[in-house]
Design an enzyme around this catalytic site. Structure first.
Site, PDB file in Angstrom:
ATOM      1  N   LYS A  82       0.999  -1.247  -0.097  1.00  0.00           N
ATOM      2  CA  LYS A  82       0.046   0.123   0.073  1.00  0.00           C
ATOM      3  C   LYS A  82       0.855   1.158   0.116  1.00  0.00           C
ATOM      4  CE  LYS A  82      -4.475   0.568   0.171  1.00  0.00           C
ATOM      5  NZ  LYS A  82      -5.479   0.051  -0.655  1.00  0.00           N
ATOM      6  N   GLY A 182     -20.523   7.193   3.988  1.00  0.00           N
ATOM      7  CA  GLY A 182     -19.783   7.577   2.983  1.00  0.00           C
ATOM      8  C   GLY A 182     -20.181   7.387   1.442  1.00  0.00           C
TER       9      GLY A 182
END
Length: 356
Positions: A82, A182
């Site tokens: 990541k 979200g």
């Protein structure tokens, strides 16, 4: 003061860490590589404001591990990694910033393949693609795989349907109340899919523009962020940032199912067990949100992607059943499946490497 990274590795193991810094281009970034046992590490690039470098480091380490497990769960030829870019208060020149990121990724020599994540999109990957070949999610112009969010949303929908089938004995969405936390790239796509199937949808977001965009397109009810956990619903779907399920929020939940696209939804793995004891069915995040990874792996082959996204339904049913039989949380079962494959260290269905 930065924490001792080797002490942090006890809780968040990693293989290698890479730091990039270019003050002239406002560039500060960390790439964490958790594992390359199955292939080059693949992971998104998150561009967000962090309260500290320590917060950024913890985030990238947790996310990298999740990518290893996500790829292993699907028997894909990728390791886990990541990237996070620590966003400045005001970005002077976004192109310059992404050029710096592309140079940084290229310097890693292919051990890490970057993709989109919170705060970045295909336009950013187009810039990166001019500096390195180790990138996916760029536009077709750069032989990229494009925006993964529609496929992530499709996977989340199948996961919600699987959880509904297991718990409510029906996977029909008509009248099912889903509260989505979200409504960014994935969240708003999920709203569209659910509304098409007749679900009742509530939304919550700290970004009022995102709420307005959603209300302009769909008939939805709005829940204030401070009331999102305590609002009654059938399915709570976290589709923003992670680490939102903790001792306090779990006990506030009025949902029977937690199933969303956010990474690292649990503050730590023990909260999966807390949800189980509270009678809340949890769809492990890196399983249900893997539609975007499948798009990347199968290079937009519509038939293969549709097949693999559909398989999420049966695989989640298997996780739920094993969780019940063994008396352990669903995230523990998913981890066991991924770890079993990692131990085998071989691929059943080889795919062409996307970085070649």
């Amino acid at each position: 003061m930065m924490a001792d990274v080797f002490q942090q590795s006890v809780e968040y193991p990693f293989s290698t860490l890479h730091f990039g810094n270019d003050a002239d281009r406002q560039f500060q970034a960390i790439v964490a590589i958790h594992s390359t046992a199955l292939g080059p590490a693949l992971g998104g690039c998150r561009l967000v404001r962090y309260t500290s470098t320590n917060a950024a480091l913890t985030d990238v380490l947790r996310l990298a591990k999740g990518m290893t497990y996500k790829a292993a769960f699907h028997h894909l030829p990728f390791g886990g990694g990541k990237a996070v870019i620590i966003a400045p208060e005001k970005i002077r020149d976004r192109r310059d910033l992404m050029n710096a990121y592309g140079d940084f990724i290229d310097s890693l020599g292919g051990m890490f393949i970057t993709a989109v994540d919170s705060g970045t999109g295909p336009d950013d990957m187009d810039i990166v693609a001019k500096r390195t070949k180790h990138v996916v999610c760029a536009s077709k112009q750069f032989s990229g795989t494009g925006d993964p969010s529609p496929h992530t949303a499709k996977g989340v929908l199948r996961g919600i349907q699987a959880a509904s089938k297991y718990l409510f004995k029906s996977d029909q969405m008509e009248g099912i109340h889903v509260l989505i936390q979200g409504v960014g790239h994935v969240g708003i796509q999920l709203v569209s899919l659910l509304k098409t199937l007749g679900a009742k949808v509530s939304v919550s977001d700290v970004n009022q523009q995102s709420i307005k965009t959603c209300q302009d397109r769909f008939e939805v009810s709005v829940v204030e962020p401070e009331e999102v956990y305590s609002t009654p619903c059938d399915v709570f779907s976290p589709c923003a940032l992670g680490q939102i399920i903790n001792a306090s929020t779990a006990k506030q939940l009025k949902a029977k199912i937690v199933a969303g696209s956010a990474n690292n939804q649990l503050l730590d793995g023990s909260y999966g067990e807390l949800l189980r004891k509270l009678g809340i069915l949890y769809a492990p995040d890196y399983v249900i949100n893997s539609g975007g990874l499948l798009q990347i792996a199968y290079r937009n082959d519509q038939q293969l992607m549709a097949r693999e996204i559909d398989r999420l339904y049966e695989r989640l049913i298997t996780i739920f059943e094993q969780s019940s039989r063994q008396g352990v949380s669903t995230n523990v079962i998913a981890n066991q499946m991924a770890e079993d494959f990692l131990r085998e260290s071989k691929l059943k269905h080889p795919l062409p490497a996307v970085h070649a």
